[in-house]
Design an enzyme around this catalytic site. Structure first.
Site, PDB file in Angstrom:
ATOM      1  N   HIS A 132       0.851  -1.183   0.000  1.00  0.00           N
ATOM      2  CA  HIS A 132       0.000   0.000   0.000  1.00  0.00           C
ATOM      3  C   HIS A 132       0.890   1.236   0.000  1.00  0.00           C
ATOM      4  CE1 HIS A 132      -3.965  -1.749   0.223  1.00  0.00           C
ATOM      5  NE2 HIS A 132      -3.547  -2.592   1.157  1.00  0.00           N
ATOM      6  N   ASP A 161       0.225   6.819  -3.678  1.00  0.00           N
ATOM      7  CA  ASP A 161      -0.938   6.381  -4.456  1.00  0.00           C
ATOM      8  C   ASP A 161      -1.336   7.402  -5.512  1.00  0.00           C
ATOM      9  OD1 ASP A 161      -1.261   3.970  -3.204  1.00  0.00           O
ATOM     10  OD2 ASP A 161      -3.172   4.434  -2.261  1.00  0.00           O
TER      11      ASP A 161
END
Length: 384
Positions: A132, A161
Site C-alpha cells: 500500500h 498512491d
C-alpha cells in the site's frame, strides 16, 4: 452523463477497474474530456464507500464484465479496437493470463497506449508482492523524511498512491499519446508508485547530495525543523501554517508576532532554531487561530490557518475559484487544472459497478441484440 468536453475530447479510454490511483487517474482523464468506460467485475466495487457517494466513480459509465469468460474477454478486446488508451491496475501478468494483455490488445489495435499501474512496477524483486501507499513511500526515503523527530507520519495516501501513482500515470498516458502522433504506434506505460514517489522527492535528494539536508526528520528547512516553516498551535487548540522562508517574509512574521528581530537572532542560525521555535510558539499560543489568520491576512508573512476538511471548501479564496462543489450536501473537489478555451467538467454522478452496461456498450458500437445475448450468457451484467 454529460458528453465529453475538454482538452482530451475525442480520446477514448478503457479502464479495467481497480483501487485508489487507477480510478483517480481515470477521473482526471474523463474530466479533461476523454470518453472513459469503466470495466468492473460483476458485483465489484470498493466496500470503503457506498458507490453512490464514491467520488472516484464519477464522470464515466460502468459496465460489468466477467473477464474470466471467453465472451467477457472478447468484450474488452472489442472495446480496445476503438480505444486510444487502456488503463489497468492488476498485479503483473494478470491481464496476460486473462487474455487482454498488451500483445492481445495490439493485435486488435496497434495504436493503443497500454497504461499499467502498480505499486512496485512490472519487474524487480518486489513486483509480485502486495503493498500500500505507506509501503511504497517507506522504501523511497520519503516517509523517513516526513513527520516528527520521534517517528515518521504517513501523509495520508496522497504521495505514493495519488501523486506518485495516478498523476505519473496520467503524465505517461499523455506523453505516449503525443509520441504516437509521430510513430503511429502505442506502447506500455509502466507507472509504479514507488518510482513516482521517488521522483517527487528529487529536490530533497539533490539537497542531500549537496550537503544541505540532514538525513533525519525535523532538522531541515522544509520538514518542520526550521522555526519559520511549520505549524503552530493557537490558544483555541487549532493551528496555523507558517512558511516565511524568504527574509522579507520572515521579517513580516516577526513584526506580526511582536518579536524583536535583534533578540530573535539570525533567521538561518541553526543553533538558535530551538530557541526561536519556542518564542514563536509562545506568541501564537496567545490568540485564537482565526484571530491570527485575520492579523496576517493583508501581509506576505505566509501565515495561513490550517483548515479542517469541512472548513476548507468555504474559505473565500477557494469559494471564489470554485475549487469545491456541493454534491448532496457534501463538498467535492472540482476538476483541475483549468483551461481557458476547453475547460474540463464533472460529467456525472458516481456510477455503481455495471450500472451502465447496456447504454455504455451501445455507445461503443455494440448492437442491442448483441448486448442482450451477452447479458443472457452472463458475460456482462446490468446492475439494478
Amino acid at each position: 452523463m454529460l458528453p465529453p468536453s475538454g482538452p482530451l475530447a475525442g480520446i477514448r479510454v478503457v479502464e479495467l477497474a481497480g483501487l485508489g490511483p487507477v480510478p483517480y487517474a481515470c477521473v482526471l482523464l474523463a474530466e479533461l474530456g476523454a470518453d472513459v468506460v469503466r470495466v468492473d467485475r460483476p458485483g465489484g466495487g470498493t466496500q470503503l464507500v457506498p458507490p453512490e457517494r464514491d467520488a472516484l466513480n464519477r464522470s464515466r459509465p460502468s459496465v460489468a464484465v466477467d473477464l474470466k469468460s471467453p465472451a467477457g474477454r472478447d468484450v474488452v478486446l472489442r472495446l480496445v479496437e476503438s480505444a486510444d488508451v487502456l488503463v489497468e491496475g492488476l498485479r503483473p501478468g494478470v491481464t496476460e493470463r486473462l487474455g487482454v494483455g498488451p500483445d492481445e490488445c495490439w493485435a486488435r489495435n496497434p495504436r493503443l497506449v497500454y497504461a499499467r499501474m502498480t505499486g512496485w512496477g512490472q519487474d524487480g524483486p518486489l513486483a509480485d508482492r502486495a503493498g500500500h501507499d505507506i509501503n511504497y513511500l517507506g522504501l523511497t526515503g520519503a516517509l523517513h523524511a516526513i513527520g516528527t523527530a520521534e517517528a515518521p507520519v504517513p501523509p495520508l495516501n496522497a504521495v505514493a498512491d495519488f501523486g506518485g501513482g495516478a498523476l505519473f500515470l496520467v503524465v505517461g498516458v499523455l506523453a505516449a499519446l503525443l509520441e504516437r502522433q509521430t510513430s503511429g504506434r502505442g506502447q506500455v506505460v509502466d507507472a509504479a508508485m514507488v518510482d513516482g514517489a521517488s521522483s517527487l522527492v528529487t529536490m530533497v535528494y539533490g539537497l542531500l547530495g549537496a550537503g544541505r539536508w540532514q538525513d533525519r526528520r525535523a532538522a531541515n528547512l522544509l520538514d518542520g525543523g526550521a522555526p519559520f516553516y511549520g505549524t503552530y498551535a493557537c490558544a483555541d487548540g487549532r493551528h496555523v501554517a507558517v512558511g516565511s522562508i524568504e527574509p522579507q517574509f520572515h521579517a513580516q512574521l516577526l513584526a506580526g508576532l511582536g518579536i524583536d528581530p535583534g533578540e530573535h537572532g539570525g533567521q538561518f542560525d541553526v543553533a538558535r532554531w530551538p530557541e526561536q521555535h519556542e518564542r514563536i510558539a509562545a506568541a501564537f499560543a496567545t490568540r485564537d487561530r482565526d484571530e491570527w489568520a485575520e492579523a496576517f491576512a493583508g501581509t506576505d508573512a505566509c501565515v495561513t490557518p490550517v483548515l479542517g476538511l469541512t472548513e476548507a471548501p468555504s474559505h473565500p479564496h477557494l469559494a471564489a475559484r470554485g475549487t469545491f462543489a456541493d454534491r448532496g450536501g457534501h463538498p467535492e473537489p472540482t476538476p483541475a487544472p483549468r483551461f481557458s478555451r476547453t475547460p474540463g467538467a464533472v460529467r456525472g454522478e458516481p456510477r455503481a459497478p455495471g450500472q451502465d452496461t447496456r447504454t455504455a456498450l451501445a455507445g461503443w458500437g455494440f448492437g442491442e441484440d448483441e448486448v442482450t445475448g451477452l447479458l443472457e450468457a452472463g458475460a456482462v451484467v446490468q446492475a439494478d
